[in-house]
Design a protein around this motif. Sequence first.
Motif, PDB file in Angstrom:
ATOM      1  N   ALA A   1     -33.553 -16.222 -45.444  1.00 20.35           N
ATOM      2  CA  ALA A   1     -33.553 -17.396 -46.328  1.00 20.35           C
ATOM      3  C   ALA A   1     -33.713 -16.964 -47.782  1.00 20.35           C
TER       4      ALA A   1
ATOM      5  N   THR B   1     -28.990 -25.272 -48.927  1.00 19.10           N
ATOM      6  CA  THR B   1     -28.994 -23.861 -48.521  1.00 19.10           C
ATOM      7  C   THR B   1     -28.541 -23.713 -47.071  1.00 19.10           C
ATOM      8  N   ALA B   2     -28.997 -24.613 -46.213  1.00 15.05           N
ATOM      9  CA  ALA B   2     -28.574 -24.569 -44.803  1.00 15.05           C
ATOM     10  C   ALA B   2     -27.063 -24.720 -44.683  1.00 15.05           C
ATOM     11  N   THR B   3     -26.494 -25.643 -45.465  1.00 20.57           N
ATOM     12  CA  THR B   3     -25.038 -25.842 -45.385  1.00 20.57           C
ATOM     13  C   THR B   3     -24.298 -24.615 -45.910  1.00 20.57           C
TER      14      THR B   3
ATOM     15  N   LEU C   1     -25.333 -21.473 -45.714  1.00 20.99           N
ATOM     16  CA  LEU C   1     -25.424 -20.446 -44.669  1.00 20.99           C
ATOM     17  C   LEU C   1     -24.397 -20.712 -43.566  1.00 20.99           C
ATOM     18  N   HIS C   2     -24.315 -21.958 -43.144  1.00 23.07           N
ATOM     19  CA  HIS C   2     -23.355 -22.321 -42.106  1.00 23.07           C
ATOM     20  C   HIS C   2     -21.912 -22.163 -42.602  1.00 23.07           C
TER      21      HIS C   2
ATOM     22  N   ASN D   1     -24.293 -13.681 -43.824  1.00 29.64           N
ATOM     23  CA  ASN D   1     -23.714 -13.373 -42.516  1.00 29.64           C
ATOM     24  C   ASN D   1     -23.243 -11.927 -42.427  1.00 29.64           C
TER      25      ASN D   1
ATOM     26  N   THR E   1     -27.749 -15.954 -39.132  1.00 30.04           N
ATOM     27  CA  THR E   1     -27.453 -16.817 -40.281  1.00 30.04           C
ATOM     28  C   THR E   1     -27.398 -18.278 -39.864  1.00 30.04           C
TER      29      THR E   1
ATOM     30  N   GLY F   1     -30.158 -21.188 -40.887  1.00 33.14           N
ATOM     31  CA  GLY F   1     -29.679 -22.457 -41.431  1.00 33.14           C
ATOM     32  C   GLY F   1     -30.294 -23.632 -40.688  1.00 33.14           C
ATOM     33  N   ASP F   2     -30.343 -23.542 -39.360  1.00 35.76           N
ATOM     34  CA  ASP F   2     -30.972 -24.600 -38.551  1.00 35.76           C
ATOM     35  C   ASP F   2     -32.453 -24.748 -38.899  1.00 35.76           C
TER      36      ASP F   2
END
Length: 337
Positions: free
Chosen positions: A49, A91-93, A95-96, A113, A121, A125-126
Amino acid sequence: MTATIHSIRDGKAPSLDPIMSLVAQDMNAVNSVILDRMQSEIPLIPELAGHLIAGGGKRMRPMLTLASAKLLDYPGSRHHKLAAAVEFIHTATLLHDDVVDGSDMRRGKAAANLVFGNPATVLVGDFLFSRSFELMVEDGSLKVLRILSNASAVIAEGEVDQLTAQRRIETDEERYLAIIGAKTAALFAAACRIAAVVAERDEAQETALDQYGRNLGIAFQLIDDAIDYTSDQATMGKGVGDDFREGKMTLPVIFSYARGNAEQRKFWESAIIGHKASDEDLAHAIALMQENGAIDATIERARHYGQRAIDAIASFPASQAKSAMIETVEFAISRAY
């Protein structure tokens, strides 16, 4: 009198300095929340993160939450945790997205990734999505929870819609604007709107801030689309021409294809399905865009949405916050020049 977009302000290009200065103290509180909530007993989680969160991002979305609260003279501190929740969603979006796109670069360095692998990764994100919802629940407002959870769902819908439009030359401007309205603008809108909720303002002011954020988000994304074809890697913070190689139907491509002659359209049809992906093909694509005025048309669209963002907050009284929010729109547009 309605403010208008200026590409030069007082002899210098617009910048994020006014909004950063405006929210600096609040941003320290938000960063403390971010740092605290990205911790875990599993060392890989804060490491991964932190790779992205500490990677030099502008923190545009949480800054908009804080600036909107300043615009409304909100005296409390609820918006600190909520701004952190907004940044975690963003940030999660990212990473995905990097896993979906197979990206090599993000914010000027290797994408997470590539460093940590796709499975880690996605899972981190989750984790960040989960942390954002913890922060929303702690705030205790069902309305805030509804706005941010809806934005999260809309972002995911936009990403899926973009995936289904990828390598499809028939994607038109209307479809594309719907995609970026979901995947980018929805979080800008929610980030601004929640400030009006915590400040207990009426629906009209909520809607005004929503419209400011939504239109700024669209303008911001359109400029990103333009500079993907006009900038260098250092400026973009990601690989130049990534959109082209991934067959993404962004607005410069849509315009260039629509305005092209038969031979040019044939090139685009071949390029978008992945048959033309070399550096020479990218250079030819850029030349076609310049010839057809596709980049300029994209920037002009961005200016249109930027003006709509400025108009949305016209009814608020003059203040340091309002000036900073207007200059933030001007900065978003000026990145193309």
